[in-house]
Design an enzyme around this catalytic site. Structure first.
Site, PDB file in Angstrom:
ATOM      1  N   ASP A  28       0.865  -1.184   0.000  1.00 60.95           N
ATOM      2  CA  ASP A  28       0.000   0.000   0.000  1.00 60.95           C
ATOM      3  C   ASP A  28       0.901   1.233   0.000  1.00 60.95           C
ATOM      4  OD1 ASP A  28      -2.336   1.631   0.301  1.00 60.95           O
ATOM      5  OD2 ASP A  28      -1.899   1.825   2.431  1.00 60.95           O
ATOM      6  N   SER A  29       0.294   2.380  -0.266  1.00 62.49           N
ATOM      7  CA  SER A  29       1.056   3.628  -0.202  1.00 62.49           C
ATOM      8  C   SER A  29       1.508   3.923   1.228  1.00 62.49           C
ATOM      9  CB  SER A  29       0.195   4.775  -0.723  1.00 62.49           C
ATOM     10  OG  SER A  29      -1.012   4.827   0.012  1.00 62.49           O
ATOM     11  N   CYS A  91      -3.749  -1.047  -2.084  1.00 62.56           N
ATOM     12  CA  CYS A  91      -4.022   0.382  -2.250  1.00 62.56           C
ATOM     13  C   CYS A  91      -4.978   0.577  -3.432  1.00 62.56           C
ATOM     14  CB  CYS A  91      -2.699   1.091  -2.535  1.00 62.56           C
ATOM     15  SG  CYS A  91      -2.849   2.835  -2.911  1.00 62.56           S
ATOM     16  N   GLU A 170      -5.444  10.019   9.257  1.00 61.65           N
ATOM     17  CA  GLU A 170      -4.072   9.904   9.756  1.00 61.65           C
ATOM     18  C   GLU A 170      -3.858  10.777  10.995  1.00 61.65           C
ATOM     19  OE1 GLU A 170      -1.135   9.849   6.704  1.00 61.65           O
ATOM     20  OE2 GLU A 170      -1.950   7.916   6.083  1.00 61.65           O
ATOM     21  N   CYS A 202     -11.145   3.440  -0.671  1.00 59.22           N
ATOM     22  CA  CYS A 202      -9.843   3.931  -0.208  1.00 59.22           C
ATOM     23  C   CYS A 202      -9.539   3.216   1.100  1.00 59.22           C
ATOM     24  CB  CYS A 202      -9.921   5.437   0.013  1.00 59.22           C
ATOM     25  SG  CYS A 202      -8.451   6.125   0.789  1.00 59.22           S
ATOM     26  N   HIS A 204      -8.315   4.080   3.793  1.00 61.81           N
ATOM     27  CA  HIS A 204      -8.533   4.778   5.060  1.00 61.81           C
ATOM     28  C   HIS A 204     -10.005   4.897   5.450  1.00 61.81           C
ATOM     29  CE1 HIS A 204      -4.426   5.770   4.291  1.00 61.81           C
ATOM     30  NE2 HIS A 204      -4.324   6.595   5.323  1.00 61.81           N
TER      31      HIS A 204
HETATM   32  N1  DGL Z   1      -3.904   3.910   0.011  1.00 61.32           N
HETATM   33  C1  DGL Z   1      -4.576   4.961  -0.730  1.00 61.32           C
HETATM   34  C2  DGL Z   1      -5.817   4.388  -1.407  1.00 61.32           C
HETATM   35  O1  DGL Z   1      -6.369   3.391  -1.003  1.00 61.32           O
HETATM   36  C3  DGL Z   1      -4.972   6.129   0.179  1.00 61.32           C
HETATM   37  C4  DGL Z   1      -3.808   6.938   0.666  1.00 61.32           C
HETATM   38  C5  DGL Z   1      -3.051   7.610  -0.463  1.00 61.32           C
HETATM   39  O2  DGL Z   1      -3.557   8.583  -1.072  1.00 61.32           O
HETATM   40  O3  DGL Z   1      -1.963   7.161  -0.745  1.00 61.32           O
HETATM   41  O4  DGL Z   1      -6.242   4.934  -2.391  1.00 61.32           O
END
Ligand code: DGL
Length: 283
Positions: A28-29, A91, A170, A202, A204
């Site tokens: 993931d990011s 992600c 976050e 997403c 989050h």
């Molecule tokens: N992990 C990213 C997503 O699911 C969210 C956080 C980001 O913008 O990197 O799209």
């Protein structure tokens, strides 16, 4: 990046038993993909995981598709060097921009989070009007709209970007008045033209379920693709003869930036404490 790196020659040399005992790579990011890792740990307890969070380069949401594709290739090549037998792109933004490329270029099976979420939403809707929320990149890519239409072309999809949700989560403001105000602004179109199913597109957003549910109405089904993705991972492993034998999986966590932040915030996403985080930087 050369194909040689992405096809990890060592993979072919392993026996079937060694291959199925290898870990699944999940990336993931940042930390959000731990919600997907958590679902895989619960549904597939015998599987070992290597989780990579690109905490040095998060967020991916506002970045260009080319940049996200480059990052995704670098991380995948690294995971393959670590011996993973399959990759789960946890992600949404990376799935939206890079999944087809990774599936073409890598010699291990790769799945993402968009298709499982889309499938679950189509199954859940009764009125035929589905909402999708995600980062700017995910929504601009139209990946969810395409995936939902591929499941059922008659469904109507309204997709909205909610970029401020990631920093709010976050910050730990999952139940904060500011988050509620931002949510009311972003989600107003769903109140004016009601949906019955909303894809939380997403990593989050599952942490904002209570606030989002309050705004769009309790009767709206909130689709969190983590569980559905873990079910897909099970099918992918079985289809490729890669399911681990019974036992207890081992987990490694790797970040591209300060491991302290990962240790502190990781718990919020994983639901349990992380004891050790390795660091691997790129570029
Ligand atoms: N992990 C990213 C997503 O699911 C969210 C956080 C980001 O913008 O990197 O799209």
């Amino acid at each position: 990046m050369s194909d040689a790196v992405l096809s990890a020659p060592g993979n072919q040399a392993r026996t079937a038993v060694e291959r199925s005992a290898a870990p699944i790579g999940v990336f993931d990011s940042g930390l959000g993909g731990l919600t997907v890792a958590h679902a895989i740990m619960r549904q597939l307890p015998a599987e070992s995981l290597i989780y990579f969070g690109d905490t040095a380069r998060v967020p991916y949401g506002p970045k260009s598709p080319d940049t996200v594709r480059r990052y995704s290739r670098e991380i995948s090549a690294f995971l393959i060097e670590q011996g993973v037998k399959a990759i789960v792109v946890a992600c949404n933004t990376a799935t939206a921009h890079a999944l087809p490329n990774l599936q073409d270029e890598l010699d291990v099976p790769v799945i993402g989070v968009v298709e499982p979420g889309a499938r679950a939403a189509v199954r859940a809707t009764r009125t035929g009007h589905i909402g999708v929320i995600g980062t700017a990149g995910t929504i601009r890519s139209q990946a969810y709209v395409r995936a939902i239409r591929a499941e059922n072309p008659d469904v109507r999809v309204t997709a909205l970007a909610c970029p401020l949700f990631v920093p709010l989560v976050e910050e730990g403001w999952t139940n904060h008045e500011a988050t509620r105000l931002v949510g009311e602004e972003y989600l107003a179109p769903f109140v004016q033209d009601p949906i019955d199913t909303l894809v939380l597109g997403c990593t989050h957003y599952p942490l904002l379920k209570p606030v989002i549910g309050e705004i769009v109405g309790r009767s709206v089904r909130l689709i969190d693709s983590a569980e559905e993705t873990a079910a897909d991972a099970r099918r992918m492993l079985a289809a490729n003869d890669l399911t681990a034998a019974d036992g207890e999986g081992e987990y490694r966590f790797i970040a591209s930036d300060d491991p302290q932040q990962f240790l502190t915030l990781g718990r919020r996403f994983l639901g349990s404490a992380i004891e050790r985080v390795e660091v691997r930087t790129f570029g």
